[in-house]
Design an enzyme around this catalytic site. Structure first.
Site, PDB file in Angstrom:
ATOM      1  N   THR A   3      -2.571  -2.430   1.020  1.00 42.44           N
ATOM      2  CA  THR A   3      -2.634  -2.435  -0.445  1.00 42.44           C
ATOM      3  C   THR A   3      -4.055  -2.727  -0.926  1.00 42.44           C
ATOM      4  O   THR A   3      -4.521  -2.122  -1.889  1.00 42.44           O
ATOM      5  CB  THR A   3      -1.614  -3.463  -0.984  1.00 42.44           C
ATOM      6  OG1 THR A   3      -0.314  -2.980  -0.626  1.00 42.44           O
ATOM      7  CG2 THR A   3      -1.696  -3.618  -2.486  1.00 42.44           C
ATOM      8  N   GLY A  28      -5.983   0.380  -0.665  1.00 39.23           N
ATOM      9  CA  GLY A  28      -5.419   1.308  -1.661  1.00 39.23           C
ATOM     10  C   GLY A  28      -5.976   1.036  -3.051  1.00 39.23           C
ATOM     11  O   GLY A  28      -6.304   1.959  -3.797  1.00 39.23           O
ATOM     12  N   GLU A  34       0.290   5.315  -0.013  1.00 33.15           N
ATOM     13  CA  GLU A  34       1.441   4.746   0.706  1.00 33.15           C
ATOM     14  C   GLU A  34       0.955   3.425   1.287  1.00 33.15           C
ATOM     15  O   GLU A  34       0.186   3.414   2.258  1.00 33.15           O
ATOM     16  CB  GLU A  34       1.870   5.672   1.859  1.00 33.15           C
ATOM     17  CG  GLU A  34       2.303   7.058   1.424  1.00 33.15           C
ATOM     18  CD  GLU A  34       3.710   7.104   0.843  1.00 33.15           C
ATOM     19  OE1 GLU A  34       4.379   6.051   0.824  1.00 33.15           O
ATOM     20  OE2 GLU A  34       4.120   8.181   0.397  1.00 33.15           O
ATOM     21  N   LYS A  82      -8.881  11.529   8.579  1.00 33.68           N
ATOM     22  CA  LYS A  82      -9.572  10.429   9.259  1.00 33.68           C
ATOM     23  C   LYS A  82      -8.550   9.490   9.894  1.00 33.68           C
ATOM     24  O   LYS A  82      -7.812   8.782   9.206  1.00 33.68           O
ATOM     25  CB  LYS A  82     -10.442   9.624   8.288  1.00 33.68           C
ATOM     26  CG  LYS A  82     -11.377   8.705   9.069  1.00 33.68           C
ATOM     27  CD  LYS A  82     -11.854   7.517   8.310  1.00 33.68           C
ATOM     28  CE  LYS A  82     -10.924   6.351   8.340  1.00 33.68           C
ATOM     29  NZ  LYS A  82     -10.706   5.714   9.661  1.00 33.68           N
ATOM     30  N   GLY A 126      -2.098   3.006   4.156  1.00 36.12           N
ATOM     31  CA  GLY A 126      -2.774   1.830   4.706  1.00 36.12           C
ATOM     32  C   GLY A 126      -2.460   0.619   3.861  1.00 36.12           C
ATOM     33  O   GLY A 126      -1.425   0.573   3.181  1.00 36.12           O
ATOM     34  N   CYS A 173       5.290  -0.504   7.955  1.00 37.92           N
ATOM     35  CA  CYS A 173       5.117  -0.803   6.529  1.00 37.92           C
ATOM     36  C   CYS A 173       6.430  -1.213   5.883  1.00 37.92           C
ATOM     37  O   CYS A 173       6.450  -2.045   4.989  1.00 37.92           O
ATOM     38  CB  CYS A 173       4.532   0.405   5.820  1.00 37.92           C
ATOM     39  SG  CYS A 173       5.447   1.909   6.172  1.00 37.92           S
ATOM     40  N   GLU A 198       2.593  -9.708   3.686  1.00 34.01           N
ATOM     41  CA  GLU A 198       2.957  -8.815   4.787  1.00 34.01           C
ATOM     42  C   GLU A 198       2.346  -9.389   6.076  1.00 34.01           C
ATOM     43  O   GLU A 198       1.136  -9.563   6.160  1.00 34.01           O
ATOM     44  CB  GLU A 198       2.367  -7.431   4.497  1.00 34.01           C
ATOM     45  CG  GLU A 198       2.793  -6.373   5.466  1.00 34.01           C
ATOM     46  CD  GLU A 198       2.213  -5.003   5.133  1.00 34.01           C
ATOM     47  OE1 GLU A 198       1.044  -4.925   4.707  1.00 34.01           O
ATOM     48  OE2 GLU A 198       2.934  -4.021   5.312  1.00 34.01           O
TER      49      GLU A 198
HETATM   50  P1  NAD Z   1      -6.168  -0.393   6.377  1.00 32.15           P
HETATM   51  O1  NAD Z   1      -5.987  -0.231   4.902  1.00 32.15           O
HETATM   52  O2  NAD Z   1      -7.074  -1.442   6.859  1.00 32.15           O
HETATM   53  O3  NAD Z   1      -6.686   0.972   7.022  1.00 32.15           O
HETATM   54  C1  NAD Z   1      -6.011   2.197   6.841  1.00 32.15           C
HETATM   55  C2  NAD Z   1      -7.002   3.323   6.995  1.00 32.15           C
HETATM   56  O4  NAD Z   1      -7.952   3.251   5.931  1.00 32.15           O
HETATM   57  C3  NAD Z   1      -7.818   3.291   8.288  1.00 32.15           C
HETATM   58  O5  NAD Z   1      -8.021   4.621   8.722  1.00 32.15           O
HETATM   59  C4  NAD Z   1      -9.136   2.671   7.831  1.00 32.15           C
HETATM   60  O6  NAD Z   1     -10.243   3.039   8.619  1.00 32.15           O
HETATM   61  C5  NAD Z   1      -9.271   3.245   6.443  1.00 32.15           C
HETATM   62  N1  NAD Z   1     -10.087   2.456   5.513  1.00 32.15           N
HETATM   63  C6  NAD Z   1     -10.423   1.137   5.601  1.00 32.15           C
HETATM   64  N2  NAD Z   1     -11.198   0.788   4.545  1.00 32.15           N
HETATM   65  C7  NAD Z   1     -11.336   1.901   3.778  1.00 32.15           C
HETATM   66  C8  NAD Z   1     -11.984   2.171   2.535  1.00 32.15           C
HETATM   67  N3  NAD Z   1     -12.657   1.222   1.867  1.00 32.15           N
HETATM   68  N4  NAD Z   1     -11.908   3.407   2.015  1.00 32.15           N
HETATM   69  C9  NAD Z   1     -11.211   4.381   2.653  1.00 32.15           C
HETATM   70  N5  NAD Z   1     -10.588   4.192   3.834  1.00 32.15           N
HETATM   71  C10 NAD Z   1     -10.634   2.960   4.385  1.00 32.15           C
HETATM   72  O7  NAD Z   1      -4.699  -0.556   6.941  1.00 32.15           O
HETATM   73  P2  NAD Z   1      -4.278  -0.740   8.450  1.00 32.15           P
HETATM   74  O8  NAD Z   1      -4.472  -2.168   8.796  1.00 32.15           O
HETATM   75  O9  NAD Z   1      -4.878   0.312   9.295  1.00 32.15           O
HETATM   76  O10 NAD Z   1      -2.718  -0.384   8.373  1.00 32.15           O
HETATM   77  C11 NAD Z   1      -1.768  -1.293   8.077  1.00 32.15           C
HETATM   78  C12 NAD Z   1      -1.332  -1.152   6.626  1.00 32.15           C
HETATM   79  O11 NAD Z   1      -0.824   0.164   6.385  1.00 32.15           O
HETATM   80  C13 NAD Z   1      -0.185  -2.078   6.311  1.00 32.15           C
HETATM   81  O12 NAD Z   1      -0.422  -2.708   5.084  1.00 32.15           O
HETATM   82  C14 NAD Z   1       1.015  -1.133   6.226  1.00 32.15           C
HETATM   83  O13 NAD Z   1       2.062  -1.621   5.443  1.00 32.15           O
HETATM   84  C15 NAD Z   1       0.406   0.102   5.672  1.00 32.15           C
HETATM   85  N6  NAD Z   1       1.246   1.286   5.967  1.00 32.15           N
HETATM   86  C16 NAD Z   1       1.934   1.877   4.939  1.00 32.15           C
HETATM   87  C17 NAD Z   1       2.766   2.975   5.190  1.00 32.15           C
HETATM   88  C18 NAD Z   1       3.544   3.624   4.073  1.00 32.15           C
HETATM   89  O14 NAD Z   1       4.023   4.734   4.267  1.00 32.15           O
HETATM   90  N7  NAD Z   1       3.685   2.978   2.927  1.00 32.15           N
HETATM   91  C19 NAD Z   1       2.872   3.486   6.485  1.00 32.15           C
HETATM   92  C20 NAD Z   1       2.158   2.865   7.510  1.00 32.15           C
HETATM   93  C21 NAD Z   1       1.334   1.756   7.224  1.00 32.15           C
END
Ligand code: NAD
Length: 482
Positions: free
Chosen positions: A241, A244, A261, A187, A239, A295, A392
């Site tokens: 925290t 997560g 991650e 997704k 995505g 990230c 962050e």
């Molecule tokens: P997000 O958590 O809002 O979304 C990430 C993904 O999860 C999207 O595809 C979103 O549609 C989906 N999602 C949202 N709510 C969900 C739920 N309840 N259940 C399952 N899936 C859901 O994050 P974002 O704003 O898209 O990305 C930025 C974040 O990602 C930052 O915190 C960044 O640090 C982190 N990130 C981490 C890494 C790593 O390798 N550690 C790499 C890239 C980004």
């Protein structure tokens, strides 16, 4: 207090990447069972640099998540039985096709996500291909990589990726999963689905057996349905925290593999024996690469007191040379912020920094009239408890803190809920190693920052999550050992 600096009057001629050869469809459906199917609902994906719509994108609902998981389940036995060498050939073919379509993928990544073409062309797309090449090589060597034990796939894996590196994160997820014999439902993030959908076309071109990869765009509700699906064997999530934690709670008590991650607030530490000019380049790369939507961004800059003033002044001068604007211009260093929501989050945290008493300096540059933009920003007089030192920001904003001794540097760097990455700038190898050992961070770079290689594992500690992607360690979450 706010200070501004006008960018030096160095005028480059615009060098826009041509887009007339890009043929996006008006509408993209769901990629399920090797073919395209319509969805109940569609949402536009927009170009954050212009706010213009690029295409209509399917939004997968619960029934469509069910269909994708069923297709992946049906494809699993055949894919698993395929000789490993043959599986590896498919993964290799995907890598080759990414290379063949590299220019198109880079342009679409910049159009959909706002990142500078220089980065999508030189970093995102080549690294995505490199991940498929690397894991293609592992497909028939899993027993050797995993201590000579019998190795089987986890089964059907659900993979959820964010918007900051859309194609690269899809590659980090799919390449090891396929090499290990899993089938996948991926997704993409709601604001950047296009390159994942081009990757679906590439899977078709590679003649990957139907259902081995399924790609279903949607928002958090689609991700939540995938996580809660009873027929999923493993979830890999990248995505925030907060999400997560939700996923960890939703999968608790189920016999399911999980890797997370998550976010970071990484420390970039500069000692007084560091080569200052090199360190300044590394600081710029650490925080302004991809508009700070990284990230592992070096968003907490820890400077040894004796060089703090010199580093800040050189950094500020260097920031004035950054070119902010059209992501498709090959001269651009800092592109568009990915979405209106992300821009609001950055603005709110920057306001909090000023309210809490830190000193703000923002590069004064002419920003395009439309689209989402935030100029490079530096905060000094930051206290460890300030929100800009703790949370962050995920934007082009760096917070400067100072330290006196090596022990204090380690203590301050570790004083974070996160533990994803760090940078150490020093002339002494022994000091770099001692500091790296003391840091609770998944990756520590010495005299460099933001270096990635498919053979090198990446992942976090504490609220930055668990599990590793990349390298032999990146195979482990995708296999069952007997
Ligand atoms: P997000 O958590 O809002 O979304 C990430 C993904 O999860 C999207 O595809 C979103 O549609 C989906 N999602 C949202 N709510 C969900 C739920 N309840 N259940 C399952 N899936 C859901 O994050 P974002 O704003 O898209 O990305 C930025 C974040 O990602 C930052 O915190 C960044 O640090 C982190 N990130 C981490 C890494 C790593 O390798 N550690 C790499 C890239 C980004």
């Amino acid at each position: 207090m706010t200070a501004t600096r006008t960018a030096l009057a160095w005028e480059y001629s615009p060098a826009p990447e041509a887009t007339d050869h890009i043929r996006l469809k008006d509408r993209y459906g769901l990629f399920v069972g090797g073919g395209w199917r319509d969805a109940e609902a569609y949402e536009p994906t927009i170009n954050p640099a212009t706010e213009e719509p690029l295409a209509e994108i399917a939004h997968a609902g619960t029934a469509e998540v069910d269909a994708a998981v069923a297709a992946a389940r049906e494809a699993l036995p055949r894919w698993q039985r395929l000789p490993a060498l043959e599986r590896g050939k498919y993964v290799f073919r995907i890598a080759r096709l990414i290379q063949e379509r590299a220019r198109e993928l880079a342009i679409v990544e910049s159009l959909d996500g706002g990142k500078p073409i220089r980065e999508s062309r030189d970093v995102d797309v080549p690294l995505a291909a490199a991940h498929f090449f690397y894991y293609a090589g592992w497909a028939d060597k899993l027993r050797y990589g995993l201590a000579g034990r019998e190795v089987g796939p986890m089964g059907v894996v659900g993979q959820i990726v964010p918007w900051n590196f859309p194609l690269l994160m899809a590659a980090w997820k799919l390449a090891p999963a396929l090499a290990c014999g899993n089938t996948a439902v991926l997704k993409p993030a709601e604001t950047t689905p296009l390159t994942a959908l081009l990757l679906a076309e590439i899977c078709q071109e590679a003649e990957l057996p139907d259902g081995v990869v399924n790609i279903i765009p949607g928002d958090g509700s689609t991700g939540a349905a995938l996580v809660r699906h009873p027929d999923i064997d493993k979830i890999a999530f990248t995505g925030s925290t907060g999400v997560g934690k939700d996923i960890q709670a939703a999968t608790a008590g189920r016999d399911i593999g999980l890797t997370l991650e998550l976010g970071g607030k990484s420390a970039n530490i500069v000692f007084d024996d560091a080569a200052v000019d090199q360190a300044v380049e590394g600081i710029v790369n650490g925080i302004f690469f991809n508009q700070g939507h990284v990230c592992c961004a070096g968003s907490r800059l820890l400077l040894q007191e004796s060089v703090a003033e010199e580093v800040v002044e050189k950094l500020w001068r260097r920031m004035g040379l950054l070119r902010v604007g059209d992501p498709l211009d090959k001269n651009t260093d800092v592109g568009a912020i990915n979405s209106a929501e992300q821009l609001q989050r950055i603005e709110a945290l920057v306001d909090a920094g000023e309210r809490e008493g830190a000193t703000r300096r923002t590069v004064a540059c002419t920003l395009p009239e439309r689209g989402y933009w935030f100029p490079p920003t530096l905060f000094t007089d930051v206290a460890p408890a300030h929100r800009i030192a703790v949370e962050e920001i995920f934007g082009p904003v760096v917070s400067v803190l100072t330290f006196r001794t090596q022990a204090e540097a380690i203590e301050k760097a570790n004083a974070s809920a996160y533990g994803l990455a760090a940078g150490v700038w020093t002339d002494k190898g022994s000091r770099a190693l001692a500091v790296a050992r003391g840091l609770k961070a998944g990756v520590v770079w010495q005299n460099t920052y933001n270096q990635f290689d498919p053979a090198s594992p990446f992942g976090g500690y504490k609220e930055s999550g668990f599990g590793r992607e990349g390298g032999a360690a990146g195979l482990r979450p995708y296999v069952r050992l007997t």
